[in-house]
Scaffold this motif. Structure first.
Motif, PDB file in Angstrom:
ATOM      1  N   ASP A  36     -10.101  -1.555   3.847  1.00  0.00           N
ATOM      2  CA  ASP A  36      -9.395  -2.429   2.895  1.00  0.00           C
ATOM      3  C   ASP A  36      -8.290  -3.251   3.543  1.00  0.00           C
ATOM      4  O   ASP A  36      -8.086  -4.401   3.207  1.00  0.00           O
TER       5      ASP A  36
ATOM      6  N   GLU B  30       0.829  -1.209   0.000  1.00  0.00           N
ATOM      7  CA  GLU B  30       0.000   0.000   0.000  1.00  0.00           C
ATOM      8  C   GLU B  30       0.864   1.261   0.000  1.00  0.00           C
ATOM      9  O   GLU B  30       0.451   2.304  -0.496  1.00  0.00           O
TER      10      GLU B  30
ATOM     11  N   ALA C  79     -12.818   2.004   1.045  1.00  0.00           N
ATOM     12  CA  ALA C  79     -11.441   1.527   1.200  1.00  0.00           C
ATOM     13  C   ALA C  79     -10.929   1.713   2.622  1.00  0.00           C
ATOM     14  O   ALA C  79      -9.858   1.222   2.959  1.00  0.00           O
TER      15      ALA C  79
ATOM     16  N   GLN D 297      -7.638  -8.185  -1.854  1.00  0.00           N
ATOM     17  CA  GLN D 297      -7.482  -7.587  -0.534  1.00  0.00           C
ATOM     18  C   GLN D 297      -8.827  -7.571   0.188  1.00  0.00           C
ATOM     19  O   GLN D 297      -8.926  -7.905   1.368  1.00  0.00           O
ATOM     20  N   ARG D 298      -9.860  -7.177  -0.535  1.00  0.00           N
ATOM     21  CA  ARG D 298     -11.188  -7.095   0.083  1.00  0.00           C
ATOM     22  C   ARG D 298     -11.755  -8.486   0.360  1.00  0.00           C
ATOM     23  O   ARG D 298     -12.386  -8.699   1.391  1.00  0.00           O
TER      24      ARG D 298
ATOM     25  N   SER E 182      -5.663  -6.851  -7.339  1.00  0.00           N
ATOM     26  CA  SER E 182      -5.137  -6.884  -5.974  1.00  0.00           C
ATOM     27  C   SER E 182      -6.135  -6.278  -4.983  1.00  0.00           C
ATOM     28  O   SER E 182      -6.275  -6.764  -3.868  1.00  0.00           O
ATOM     29  N   ARG E 183      -6.841  -5.214  -5.400  1.00  0.00           N
ATOM     30  CA  ARG E 183      -7.836  -4.607  -4.501  1.00  0.00           C
ATOM     31  C   ARG E 183      -8.964  -5.599  -4.222  1.00  0.00           C
ATOM     32  O   ARG E 183      -9.457  -5.709  -3.108  1.00  0.00           O
TER      33      ARG E 183
ATOM     34  N   PRO F 149     -14.078  -3.406  -8.750  1.00  0.00           N
ATOM     35  CA  PRO F 149     -13.014  -3.033  -7.818  1.00  0.00           C
ATOM     36  C   PRO F 149     -11.866  -2.323  -8.539  1.00  0.00           C
ATOM     37  O   PRO F 149     -10.947  -1.833  -7.906  1.00  0.00           O
TER      38      PRO F 149
ATOM     39  N   ASN G  59     -17.236   1.660  -3.712  1.00  0.00           N
ATOM     40  CA  ASN G  59     -16.028   2.359  -4.161  1.00  0.00           C
ATOM     41  C   ASN G  59     -15.940   3.806  -3.705  1.00  0.00           C
ATOM     42  O   ASN G  59     -14.849   4.346  -3.577  1.00  0.00           O
TER      43      ASN G  59
END
Length: 865
Positions: free
Chosen positions: A372, A176, A369, A397-398, A393-394, A389, A315
């Protein structure tokens, strides 16, 4: 990944007392260490540095934290439980305040279970003055800290004393931080601490701060979940270690004392992820962005009811407010059992939600986020992602927020906000199956962050430029900085540079006779400490109830558009604006049925390059009918209509549609490269077309493509189209196609704030955004005219190209298009691919008295007829 190596000087992990004690404690909890954790522990006691990479919820924290514990017990095998006031042993850098509390809780449980005398401290913007004073008097063994607060420590007098005992620096959620200016802050702080903890020269006496006898062994460990460029991420984090050889040779220390070997410890764990797409009962052949999600809200009620706890990811903050209200309206049984969480809510409310998630008292939380990252909410067993998303990767992650324990399955539901997003659901499944994870590109030459850092050191004990230049040069971000550039920054903070020499307020740093650079003015020092950081947002106004109590913050630009009596939604409440005073909006509760949902600047994320590539491949599958995915099968009627009216682009094709309607002539291009690249590409094509014929365009875009709309025919055909995508004169054409000077001037505002050129005001009386912008604009003009080679000015133009316009990614996309087959179609009416872009354009140029929703419904009916 390197394997563990041992020699006579390094004990095998399993033979050490520290390992035996920790393993015994884990066994008492019914736990057994994973292989990757043991591997990390061995590397830590070897004195090596590295990066731990593992799926979310698989014990990355323990891989580093327990390694530090084992190292300590091995150092004091006979009295590890009585050893007190050991100084700072583990510096734990985390990007989010919410993570600190959770990590601290887990660490304290281990420390208590092992009977250690260690203390855990938390240092961030929420830490009270009392706690800071306690930490100053007796530094805890573990300090969990944000990058901003770490720099605040470097601004203290006598800060080297804090770090002289540190054994390990852990940087959590490195994926991040890398690629952001906060990551650059971490690089600079590490360069200073590494220098202090090897052999450093005092800025005053040119003698070592530490003798070789008490030289501590400092290792650096990054902790990362999903990232594509692991090797590069490790190299960025450890740059100061791997290049910091000079003290070793200067003082004839054996190289074994300071081992620069670095490793990647990768967990070969199969974290099971179940992805479920929510398929609408009826697939709209003419989709438009946003509206479908809310219509499908009832479909997630049973999912929430059958789960222990569900996180509903939205989002944007504005849409999260709408979703929270919608769920309460359609499922009143959730009243008191669901909550809202986003970054603009008051801290007290957010902390309450986080605590309630830990204890499992909430059925669902609608969030952005803000949740997140790796907070361990074990009751969460289900995640719902509303809308795209925008990145693999996001999404991972979620997904990892559910089943946040080793061996547990992560369950995530994908709810599309328009039909075409189901293609993204299919693409995400493919990308995750083939491990197509995005890379994060590290930033280079962030002169604004370096300027701030130099002032930070000057506020503390001061610095000697030559010594700091060597340290800074050791970081990845500034490895290419020249001595001339560094000297220009020194000149900037000492005498105001070329353009500001006449103004005393820019002469912040004084130079003493011995060459020490230091800030002596208490006023300048106080101002600097207050504004350490790299997160620059639009001016925020607090929102306070007339009856007392804050409910959150909102951007000034939004409030400035409201009138007294207007009702808006914040933190799940409808409130009426009463008055504005001292950057605070005073409101009262409202029972009005209708309210304005706030929107925040920068709310629209852009599709990543990775997901764009997989998306193109997925459309190719749809075109050939080769896919077995439930999502593409459900969308078959839409694909059939697209093929009938126009064409479905394959992976090696670029589709261009020319459509004439009552609104004018539409040129639609579908690169599938994301909104940000499309913004630059559309402006570039508009400029290149206008060079051949006088023409005016209106532009609209989404993540799949863009539209050029004109009131006259657009001269693009098979004979001219390739010229539009040529790489010749690309940079010059980009700069001419947009107002690059205006964009750089806006970008310069953030750079000027970070670099300390603009003072944002005292707490409670922050300067209004328009005042900041006018101050920045004035400085921008002064530099442009009198100091055109100014580094901060140059940085503004570079950031516009590299970040705002993604010039490198645009260049790659243009090259790919030139290698593809360009197919131009002339549909007789709007196509499923074109409809959402044109609908988005209506929102942009809405001069009609009809509501947007009614206009779009009318368009859909006409097309269906």
């Amino acid at each position: 990944m390197q394997t563990t190596t041992t020699n006579n000087a390094v004990p095998l992990l399993q033979a050490t007392k520290g390992y035996a004690i920790v393993q015994q404690w884990l066994a008492s909890k019914g736990l057994k260490p994973f292989t990757f954790q043991e591997e990390a522990w061995q590397h830590i006691i070897n004195g090596q540095s590295g990066l731990v990479n593992a799926p979310t919820g698989c014990g990355k924290t323990y891989a580093v934290f327990l390694g530090s514990i084992i190292q300590f017990i091995n150092t004091y095998p006979d009295n590890y439980q009585t050893q007190k006031s050991n100084g700072l042993q583990l510096l734990w850098v985390t990007p989010l305040r919410a993570l600190a509390k959770d990590i601290g809780r887990a660490m304290e449980e281990v420390i208590a279970g092992l009977g250690l005398q260690w203390k855990v401290g938390i240092r961030n913007g929420d830490t009270s003055t009392t706690d800071r004073q306690k930490q100053k008097k007796n530094i805890p063994e573990v300090l969990i800290i944000t990058p901003e607060s770490l720099h605040l420590l470097l601004a203290q007098k006598g800060y080297p004393e804090i770090f002289k005992t540190v054994k390990t620096i852990a940087v959590d959620e490195w994926h991040e931080l890398i690629g952001s200016k906060r990551g650059v802050q971490v690089e600079l702080a590490i360069s200073r601490i590494v220098s202090l903890c090897t052999v450093d020269r005092s800025p005053l006496t040119d003698t070592p701060l530490l003798t070789t006898d008490d030289l501590p062994l400092t290792t650096i460990w990054g902790i990362s979940a999903t990232i594509g460029n692991l090797e590069e991420a490790k190299a960025v984090l450890l740059a100061s270690l791997t290049t910091h050889h000079s003290p070793l040779t200067t003082y004839d220390l054996p190289l074994t004392t300071y081992d620069c070997d670095s490793v990647i410890v990768k967990a070969n764990l199969d974290k099971k992820i179940e992805i479920h797409s929510i398929i609408p009962d009826e697939i709209e052949k003419y989709p438009w962005a946003g509206h479908l999600g809310i219509k499908l809200a009832e479909s997630i009620v049973p999912i929430i009811e059958k789960s222990k706890t569900t996180l509903v990811f939205i989002n944007t903050r504005g849409m999260s407010e709408r979703w929270y209200q919608t769920l309460l309206d359609i499922a009143p049984q959730f009243a008191g059992a669901i909550a809202l969480h986003h970054g603009s809510m008051e801290q007290e409310l957010r902390l309450w939600v986080e605590d309630a998630l830990h204890t499992g008292t909430l059925k669902a939380v609608v969030c952005t986020a803000s949740l997140d990252l790796g907070v361990d909410f074990r009751p969460v067993d289900t995640v719902i992602q509303v809308g795209s998303p925008k990145g693999v990767s996001r999404f991972l992650q979620r997904a990892g927020r559910s089943g946040h324990q080793p061996g547990e399955t992560s369950n995530i539901y994908f709810l599309p906000t328009h039909s075409l997003e189901l293609v993204e659901a299919a693409a995400l499944k493919t990308a995750i199956k083939h491990n197509e994870i995005e890379s994060k590109q590290p930033l280079v030459l962030c002169y604004d962050v370096l300027t701030q850092y130099l002032c930070t050191l000057a506020v503390g004990d001061g610095f000697m430029p030559d010594a700091i230049f060597k340290e800074v040069k050791n970081t990845f971000c500034f490895s290419e900085i020249t001595k001339e550039e560094f000297d220009a920054l020194i000149n900037h903070i000492t005498v105001g540079g070329v353009a500001l020499q006449q103004y005393d307020e820019y002469k912040k740093v004084e130079i003493e006779e011995n060459g020490l650079h230091i800030i002596k003015s208490r006023r300048i020092a106080m101002r600097h400490r207050m504004h350490i950081g790299t997160i620059v947002s639009d001016a925020m106004m607090k929102v306070k109830l007339m009856s007392g109590g804050y409910i959150g913050v909102i951007e000034e630009w939004f409030i400035s558009r409201l009138e007294t009596g207007d009702v808006f939604t914040l933190a799940g409440r409808n409130v009426e604006l009463v008055l504005i005073k001292d950057m605070t909006a005073f409101v009262k509760k409202s029972t009005a049925k209708k309210s304005i949902v706030p929107s925040w600047m920068g709310g629209r994320m852009s599709l990543t390059a990775n997901l764009g590539q997989v998306l193109r491949e997925t459309f190719s599958e749809a075109a050939t009918g080769s896919s077995q995915s439930v999502e593409l099968k459900a969308l078959q009627p839409l694909f059939d209509l697209q093929a009938e009216l126009s064409h479905i682009p394959k992976v090696n094709e670029l589709l261009i549609e020319q459509i004439e309607s009552k609104d004018g002539y539409h040129l639609l291009v579908y690169p599938f490269e994301g909104r940000q690249v499309h913004e630059a590409m559309s402006a570039l094509l508009a400029y290149r077309i206008s060079k051949t014929t006088p023409i005016t365009f209106s532009i609209a875009m989404n993540d799949y493509g863009f539209e050029l709309l004109s009131d006259q025919p657009i001269p693009v055909d098979d004979s001219t189209v390739h010229e539009l995508f040529t790489l010749e004169n690309l940079l010059a054409d980009i700069q001419r196609s947009v107002n690059s000077v205006e964009m750089a001037a806006r970008k310069f505002r953030d750079i000027a704030v970070i670099g300390g050129l603009i003072f944002q005001g005292m707490p409670g009386e922050q300067k209004k955004a328009r005042h900041l912008q006018s101050s920045a604009s004035l400085l921008f003009k002064v530099f442009s005219e009198y100091d055109p080679n100014n580094l901060l000015l140059r940085q503004a133009y570079n950031e516009v190209l590299s970040q705002q316009m993604e010039e490198q990614r645009l260049r790659v996309a243009m090259h790919r298009i030139l290698q593809s087959t360009i197919i131009i179609q002339y549909p007789q009416k709007l196509t499923p691919l074109s409809f959402p872009i044109i609908a988005d354009g209506l929102n942009r140029n809405n001069l009609s008295s009809e509501t947007l929703e009614n206009r779009i419904k009318k368009m859909q009916q006409q097309l269906a007829g």
